[in-house]
Design an enzyme around this catalytic site. Sequence first.
Site, mmCIF file in Angstrom:
data_model
loop_
_atom_site.group_PDB
_atom_site.id
_atom_site.type_symbol
_atom_site.label_atom_id
_atom_site.label_comp_id
_atom_site.label_asym_id
_atom_site.label_seq_id
_atom_site.Cartn_x
_atom_site.Cartn_y
_atom_site.Cartn_z
ATOM 1 N N HIS A 1 4.339 -13.190 -44.297
ATOM 2 C CA HIS A 1 3.761 -14.092 -45.295
ATOM 3 C C HIS A 1 4.724 -14.304 -46.448
ATOM 4 C CE1 HIS A 1 0.440 -15.515 -48.070
ATOM 5 N NE2 HIS A 1 1.336 -15.081 -48.931
ATOM 6 N N GLU A 2 5.231 -13.211 -47.004
ATOM 7 C CA GLU A 2 6.104 -13.319 -48.175
ATOM 8 C C GLU A 2 7.380 -14.084 -47.850
ATOM 9 O OE1 GLU A 2 4.993 -12.671 -50.958
ATOM 10 O OE2 GLU A 2 3.322 -11.364 -50.534
ATOM 11 N N HIS B 1 7.057 -17.806 -47.670
ATOM 12 C CA HIS B 1 7.146 -18.541 -48.937
ATOM 13 C C HIS B 1 8.558 -19.078 -49.149
ATOM 14 C CE1 HIS B 1 3.203 -18.248 -50.701
ATOM 15 N NE2 HIS B 1 3.132 -16.956 -50.434
ATOM 16 N N TYR C 1 2.970 -25.157 -56.328
ATOM 17 C CA TYR C 1 2.098 -23.989 -56.307
ATOM 18 C C TYR C 1 0.961 -24.096 -57.316
ATOM 19 C CZ TYR C 1 0.645 -19.285 -55.366
ATOM 20 O OH TYR C 1 -0.098 -18.209 -54.985
ATOM 21 N N GLU D 1 -0.239 -21.369 -49.682
ATOM 22 C CA GLU D 1 -0.758 -20.058 -49.308
ATOM 23 C C GLU D 1 -1.243 -20.032 -47.858
ATOM 24 O OE1 GLU D 1 -1.113 -16.902 -50.732
ATOM 25 O OE2 GLU D 1 0.494 -17.784 -51.902
ATOM 26 N N ASP E 1 -6.566 -18.948 -61.017
ATOM 27 C CA ASP E 1 -5.762 -18.798 -59.799
ATOM 28 C C ASP E 1 -4.981 -20.079 -59.493
ATOM 29 O OD1 ASP E 1 -4.834 -17.886 -57.273
ATOM 30 O OD2 ASP E 1 -6.627 -18.664 -56.283
ATOM 31 N N HIS F 1 -5.100 -19.412 -53.630
ATOM 32 C CA HIS F 1 -5.332 -18.508 -52.517
ATOM 33 C C HIS F 1 -6.809 -18.390 -52.152
ATOM 34 C CE1 HIS F 1 -5.487 -16.050 -56.151
ATOM 35 N NE2 HIS F 1 -6.329 -15.260 -55.516
#
Length: 521
Positions: free
Chosen positions: A353-354, A357, A368, A377, A432, A437
């Site tokens: 996942h990271e 990005h 974002y 996300e 958020d 997310h």
Amino acid sequence: MKFAKVMPTILGGALLLASVSSAGAAPLSDQSIPLQVPYVSEEGIPLNNGSDEAIFNFLGQQEQFLNSDVTSQLKIIKRSTDTSGIRHFRLKQYIKGIPVYGAEQTIHLDKTGAVSSALGDLPPVEEQSIPNDGVAEISAEDAIRIASEEATSRIGELGEAQKDPQAELNIYHHEEDGQTYLVYITEVNVLEPAPLRTKYFINAVDGSIVSQFDLINFATGTGTGVLGDTKTLTTTQSGSTYQLKDTTRGKGIQTYTANNRSSLPGTLLTDSDNIWTDRAAVDAHAYAAATYDFYKNKFNRNGLDGNGLQIRSTVHYGSNYNNAFWNGVQIVFGDGDGTTFTSLSGDLDVVGHELTHGVIEYTANLEYRNEPGALNEAFADIMGNTIESKNWLLGDAIYTPNIPGDALRSLSNPTLYGQPDKYSDRYIGSQDNGGVHINSGIINKAYYLAAQGGTHNGVTVTGIGRDKAVNIFYSTLVNYLTPTSKFAAAKTATIQAAKDLYGANSAEATAITKAYQAVGL
């Protein structure tokens, strides 16, 4: 629907615990958005092997461009051909030689050389609306200073920048007030006194801050991993020691330790016998390699940027740090506090996942915040979960280690962890970054339905399997989406990607269409 529980999430390259409430909203309308609904010609327009002239001739025939200068303002910035023979062109708008923020257009050619679709989002900007005739009254250095002063006012004196500060002059159409601004776009990216990565839009005429948003939102040796399993690692011998450095993949994978401090990248990890006992480092190194291999083997993508970008990972960041994040330069893992998280490098889908990005940043570069951020996300979740392909959960290996079966998110049932699973239940507040997310659950559910199948909200989807589903969603991300794409554009783009890959009347295109219908899109 109320989100009353504390909700664990992965945010903009960061893991975070957040608590928010949703607000009901009207279902998405079928309103037409210029160039976000694909143009599909009945006869097809031959593009003479995709020549630039023919692309612009096609654009000039579109009704929304007649009697305007838009066609002459678009420049091709990327060309690619996928494995199915579909050719993809990405264009960006410039006025007076200045880029228009988020104004990108994609055009797609089928195997015969005919235009199959044109998707994108061009804000309503006219040349005469550009302030000060496009001439900046402050310098790029002034904009960087203004951004730094704002960040300092929030977190205190800033430490060393993780990326050299730069400021690019752009034309920016601000959706909230409908005004057009001449801005410098810059970024503050530091670790001290706290991790911060904020994007700023600084008015180039008077120095005011037009807009800003956070990108990290507070969110062959052998070794033993976090969960006690043994992994094979690619390392490098240097004299009598071994380095946790892999030179066989792209421009390399290197793993460091911050030694529970907050300086990056820290110290390159070494070992005397090539049998590694730092479990967090073993997993970070092995899972970075697995992520690289997934993108290379599945999509022939050479690293995060497609050009072998070096992957740097740092473990043991801070003290009991309950986060992991991508900061635009590298990936960082805390050790967790042992209650909320164990070592955050210990789960392949979190690492995937990271690092995704990073892939997003080098492709669609989805903004974002709000719906583009939720897409950001979701695509990170989708790719990370697919890289592991163990189940439909995200973060289950490292979240609440003392509670079996718990996870950060579920793609099969987002509501288990406080996310909506249909568009009408989306969060529309300001927390958020506008629900980046939270609302990702809607797209995650669509992906799950496309891959696995099922009935949701009265719509039955026949699944096509993970392999085909991820092909379609990856192509959507790298070829069709643009920085300001919203959910409506994502639906259109994903359906078109399925048609281009598998055929207009294919089972795959039908599955994607029904999956989006099932989540109310």
